[in-house]
Design a protein around this motif. Sequence first.
Motif, PDB file in Angstrom:
ATOM      1  N   ILE A 149       9.030   1.040   7.021  1.00  0.00           N
ATOM      2  CA  ILE A 149       7.990   0.360   7.800  1.00  0.00           C
ATOM      3  C   ILE A 149       8.684  -0.575   8.775  1.00  0.00           C
ATOM      4  CG2 ILE A 149       6.046  -1.252   7.748  1.00  0.00           C
ATOM      5  CD1 ILE A 149       5.279  -0.160   5.008  1.00  0.00           C
ATOM      6  N   TRP A 150       8.302  -0.488  10.058  1.00  0.00           N
ATOM      7  CA  TRP A 150       8.826  -1.386  11.093  1.00  0.00           C
ATOM      8  C   TRP A 150       7.675  -2.273  11.547  1.00  0.00           C
ATOM      9  CZ3 TRP A 150      11.718  -4.610  13.145  1.00  0.00           C
ATOM     10  CH2 TRP A 150      11.776  -4.907  14.506  1.00  0.00           C
ATOM     11  N   ASP A 151       7.750  -3.534  11.132  1.00  0.00           N
ATOM     12  CA  ASP A 151       6.665  -4.501  11.323  1.00  0.00           C
ATOM     13  C   ASP A 151       7.097  -5.533  12.352  1.00  0.00           C
ATOM     14  OD1 ASP A 151       4.842  -6.663  11.072  1.00  0.00           O
ATOM     15  OD2 ASP A 151       4.495  -6.222   8.956  1.00  0.00           O
ATOM     16  N   ARG A 152       6.825  -5.210  13.612  1.00  0.00           N
ATOM     17  CA  ARG A 152       7.103  -6.146  14.693  1.00  0.00           C
ATOM     18  C   ARG A 152       5.816  -6.321  15.498  1.00  0.00           C
ATOM     19  NH1 ARG A 152       6.751  -6.156  20.542  1.00  0.00           N
ATOM     20  NH2 ARG A 152       7.396  -8.290  20.930  1.00  0.00           N
ATOM     21  N   GLY A 153       5.347  -7.555  15.634  1.00  0.00           N
ATOM     22  CA  GLY A 153       4.097  -7.796  16.342  1.00  0.00           C
ATOM     23  C   GLY A 153       2.882  -7.417  15.520  1.00  0.00           C
ATOM     24  N   ALA A 154       3.023  -7.323  14.220  1.00  0.00           N
ATOM     25  CA  ALA A 154       1.907  -6.928  13.356  1.00  0.00           C
ATOM     26  C   ALA A 154       1.523  -8.076  12.420  1.00  0.00           C
ATOM     27  CB  ALA A 154       2.259  -5.669  12.587  1.00  0.00           C
ATOM     28  N   LEU A 155       2.394  -8.422  11.465  1.00  0.00           N
ATOM     29  CA  LEU A 155       2.083  -9.578  10.605  1.00  0.00           C
ATOM     30  C   LEU A 155       1.814 -10.818  11.453  1.00  0.00           C
ATOM     31  CD1 LEU A 155       1.824 -10.923   7.828  1.00  0.00           C
ATOM     32  CD2 LEU A 155       4.290 -11.348   7.895  1.00  0.00           C
ATOM     33  N   SER A 167      -0.681  -7.673   3.734  1.00  0.00           N
ATOM     34  CA  SER A 167       0.528  -7.342   2.965  1.00  0.00           C
ATOM     35  C   SER A 167       0.202  -6.389   1.819  1.00  0.00           C
ATOM     36  CB  SER A 167       1.214  -8.609   2.441  1.00  0.00           C
ATOM     37  OG  SER A 167       0.382  -9.307   1.534  1.00  0.00           O
ATOM     38  N   ASP A 168      -0.986  -6.515   1.242  1.00  0.00           N
ATOM     39  CA  ASP A 168      -1.394  -5.593   0.177  1.00  0.00           C
ATOM     40  C   ASP A 168      -1.491  -4.156   0.718  1.00  0.00           C
ATOM     41  OD1 ASP A 168      -1.507  -7.624  -1.683  1.00  0.00           O
ATOM     42  OD2 ASP A 168      -3.692  -7.833  -1.630  1.00  0.00           O
ATOM     43  N   VAL A 169      -2.069  -4.008   1.915  1.00  0.00           N
ATOM     44  CA  VAL A 169      -2.152  -2.675   2.526  1.00  0.00           C
ATOM     45  C   VAL A 169      -0.752  -2.132   2.798  1.00  0.00           C
ATOM     46  CG1 VAL A 169      -2.856  -1.369   4.574  1.00  0.00           C
ATOM     47  CG2 VAL A 169      -4.443  -3.002   3.533  1.00  0.00           C
ATOM     48  N   MET A 170       0.113  -2.957   3.377  1.00  0.00           N
ATOM     49  CA  MET A 170       1.467  -2.497   3.712  1.00  0.00           C
ATOM     50  C   MET A 170       2.219  -2.037   2.462  1.00  0.00           C
ATOM     51  SD  MET A 170       1.916  -2.619   6.963  1.00  0.00           S
ATOM     52  CE  MET A 170       0.206  -2.144   6.997  1.00  0.00           C
ATOM     53  N   LEU A 171       2.164  -2.838   1.414  1.00  0.00           N
ATOM     54  CA  LEU A 171       2.910  -2.488   0.206  1.00  0.00           C
ATOM     55  C   LEU A 171       2.320  -1.262  -0.483  1.00  0.00           C
ATOM     56  CD1 LEU A 171       3.600  -6.097  -1.087  1.00  0.00           C
ATOM     57  CD2 LEU A 171       5.267  -4.495  -0.112  1.00  0.00           C
ATOM     58  N   SER A 172       1.025  -1.032  -0.305  1.00  0.00           N
ATOM     59  CA  SER A 172       0.396   0.151  -0.905  1.00  0.00           C
ATOM     60  C   SER A 172       0.869   1.444  -0.229  1.00  0.00           C
ATOM     61  CB  SER A 172      -1.132   0.053  -0.807  1.00  0.00           C
ATOM     62  OG  SER A 172      -1.589   0.323   0.513  1.00  0.00           O
ATOM     63  N   LEU A 173       1.464   1.316   0.954  1.00  0.00           N
ATOM     64  CA  LEU A 173       1.909   2.485   1.720  1.00  0.00           C
ATOM     65  C   LEU A 173       3.383   2.830   1.497  1.00  0.00           C
ATOM     66  CD1 LEU A 173       0.147   1.719   5.148  1.00  0.00           C
ATOM     67  CD2 LEU A 173      -0.607   3.316   3.368  1.00  0.00           C
ATOM     68  N   THR A 174       4.059   2.084   0.636  1.00  0.00           N
ATOM     69  CA  THR A 174       5.503   2.290   0.469  1.00  0.00           C
ATOM     70  C   THR A 174       5.814   3.306  -0.624  1.00  0.00           C
ATOM     71  OG1 THR A 174       5.608   0.398  -1.055  1.00  0.00           O
ATOM     72  CG2 THR A 174       6.103  -0.023   1.272  1.00  0.00           C
ATOM     73  N   ARG A 175       6.842   4.103  -0.360  1.00  0.00           N
ATOM     74  CA  ARG A 175       7.374   5.052  -1.341  1.00  0.00           C
ATOM     75  C   ARG A 175       8.488   4.379  -2.151  1.00  0.00           C
ATOM     76  NH1 ARG A 175       8.504  10.555   2.219  1.00  0.00           N
ATOM     77  NH2 ARG A 175       6.458  11.515   1.952  1.00  0.00           N
ATOM     78  N   PRO A 176       8.810   4.902  -3.327  1.00  0.00           N
ATOM     79  CA  PRO A 176      10.001   4.411  -4.040  1.00  0.00           C
ATOM     80  C   PRO A 176      11.237   4.510  -3.147  1.00  0.00           C
ATOM     81  CG  PRO A 176       8.698   5.829  -5.475  1.00  0.00           C
ATOM     82  CD  PRO A 176       8.079   5.929  -4.099  1.00  0.00           C
ATOM     83  N   GLY A 177      12.049   3.462  -3.158  1.00  0.00           N
ATOM     84  CA  GLY A 177      13.252   3.442  -2.333  1.00  0.00           C
ATOM     85  C   GLY A 177      13.015   3.046  -0.890  1.00  0.00           C
ATOM     86  N   PHE A 178      11.830   2.487  -0.595  1.00  0.00           N
ATOM     87  CA  PHE A 178      11.474   2.115   0.782  1.00  0.00           C
ATOM     88  C   PHE A 178      12.379   1.019   1.334  1.00  0.00           C
ATOM     89  CE2 PHE A 178       9.164  -1.016  -1.734  1.00  0.00           C
ATOM     90  CZ  PHE A 178       9.317  -2.194  -1.008  1.00  0.00           C
ATOM     91  N   GLN A 179      12.395   0.939   2.661  1.00  0.00           N
ATOM     92  CA  GLN A 179      12.976  -0.197   3.377  1.00  0.00           C
ATOM     93  C   GLN A 179      11.937  -0.663   4.399  1.00  0.00           C
ATOM     94  OE1 GLN A 179      17.035  -1.060   2.965  1.00  0.00           O
ATOM     95  NE2 GLN A 179      17.454   0.616   4.344  1.00  0.00           N
ATOM     96  N   TYR A 180      11.722  -1.954   4.452  1.00  0.00           N
ATOM     97  CA  TYR A 180      10.671  -2.544   5.289  1.00  0.00           C
ATOM     98  C   TYR A 180      11.350  -3.612   6.141  1.00  0.00           C
ATOM     99  CZ  TYR A 180       5.977  -4.785   6.002  1.00  0.00           C
ATOM    100  OH  TYR A 180       4.815  -5.315   6.509  1.00  0.00           O
ATOM    101  N   LYS A 205       7.951 -14.941   1.736  1.00  0.00           N
ATOM    102  CA  LYS A 205       8.319 -14.764   0.321  1.00  0.00           C
ATOM    103  C   LYS A 205       7.083 -14.723  -0.573  1.00  0.00           C
ATOM    104  CE  LYS A 205      12.925 -16.625   0.991  1.00  0.00           C
ATOM    105  NZ  LYS A 205      13.792 -17.825   0.986  1.00  0.00           N
ATOM    106  N   LYS A 206       6.072 -15.511  -0.234  1.00  0.00           N
ATOM    107  CA  LYS A 206       4.834 -15.508  -1.022  1.00  0.00           C
ATOM    108  C   LYS A 206       4.114 -14.167  -0.910  1.00  0.00           C
ATOM    109  CE  LYS A 206       1.060 -17.743   0.333  1.00  0.00           C
ATOM    110  NZ  LYS A 206       0.118 -18.851   0.657  1.00  0.00           N
ATOM    111  N   LEU A 207       4.106 -13.595   0.289  1.00  0.00           N
ATOM    112  CA  LEU A 207       3.383 -12.342   0.528  1.00  0.00           C
ATOM    113  C   LEU A 207       4.096 -11.123  -0.051  1.00  0.00           C
ATOM    114  CD1 LEU A 207       2.298 -12.903   4.243  1.00  0.00           C
ATOM    115  CD2 LEU A 207       0.794 -12.902   2.245  1.00  0.00           C
ATOM    116  N   LEU A 241      14.787  -7.864   5.977  1.00  0.00           N
ATOM    117  CA  LEU A 241      14.803  -6.534   5.369  1.00  0.00           C
ATOM    118  C   LEU A 241      14.286  -6.666   3.951  1.00  0.00           C
ATOM    119  CD1 LEU A 241      15.608  -3.520   5.478  1.00  0.00           C
ATOM    120  CD2 LEU A 241      17.857  -4.209   4.566  1.00  0.00           C
ATOM    121  N   PHE A 242      13.215  -5.911   3.656  1.00  0.00           N
ATOM    122  CA  PHE A 242      12.658  -5.849   2.310  1.00  0.00           C
ATOM    123  C   PHE A 242      13.106  -4.536   1.682  1.00  0.00           C
ATOM    124  CE2 PHE A 242       8.519  -7.923   4.091  1.00  0.00           C
ATOM    125  CZ  PHE A 242       9.180  -9.110   4.298  1.00  0.00           C
TER     126      PHE A 242
END
Length: 245
Positions: A149-155, A167-180, A205-207, A241-242
């Motif tokens: 996921i490339w989050d620039r100009g979104a959050l 953030s809940d929507v974004m994390l729900s879209l991640t596969r195992p081994g993701f990089q955000y 960090k909270k999100l 980088l997450f």
Amino acid sequence: MADTRAVLDSEEYPDTEVQKDRVLTLEEWQEKWVNHNTGFHQEQGHQLLKKYLDTFLKGEKALRVFFPLCGKAVEMKWFADRGHSVVGVEISELGIREFFMEQNLSYSEEPIMEIPGAKIFKSSSGNISLYCCNLFDLPRANIGKFDRIWDRGALVAVNPSDRKRYSDVMLSLTRPGFQYLLSVLSYDPTKHAGPPFYVTDGEVKKLFGSVCNIQCLEKADVFEERHKSWGIDQIIERLYLFTEK
């Protein structure tokens, strides 16, 4: 202007609550495109993404890459040209059409049955699919999971009161081994109402911290002449980088 190193190392601004009730409607965002008020668009692409692209991709092939609130980001073509599959979401149909036109890509469009009034625009090559709808409606379209996921100009663009939902929507879209990869901005929020909104390190960090390992890759002074009209004299970009915990 203050010494750049001192600015980069300075404490965050204390007035983090001043923007918390600020709201922009989807119609207001659409008007920005109609009125060409899109100073957030970067015609040459994002320089820090370019710098950390290898770190982000890790040499992997045929990744699914998600661009939230994608606008007409040229980086979408960067990833597609490298053989990856790109999916974006954007409320402005005009922004999406401009992307395909400016990148000289032919495309098709069709309605999204699960979301009344929404459309999907697909490049003829099949590796770029852009959804024209409210980001918060997107999960209804069953778009699958993503490796990157490339989050620039979104959050930094969503209303501050919607950040947890976002953030809940974004994390729900991640596969195992993701990089955000996330870009946020730091400036004096008492001088500029946003968007883009000021997002603190603590908020990041909270999100995301309960699910992700969080690394700040770089802090960069990104002040430009146009920022003077915001009433500020400094603005710092932080790139995170997450990775999966």
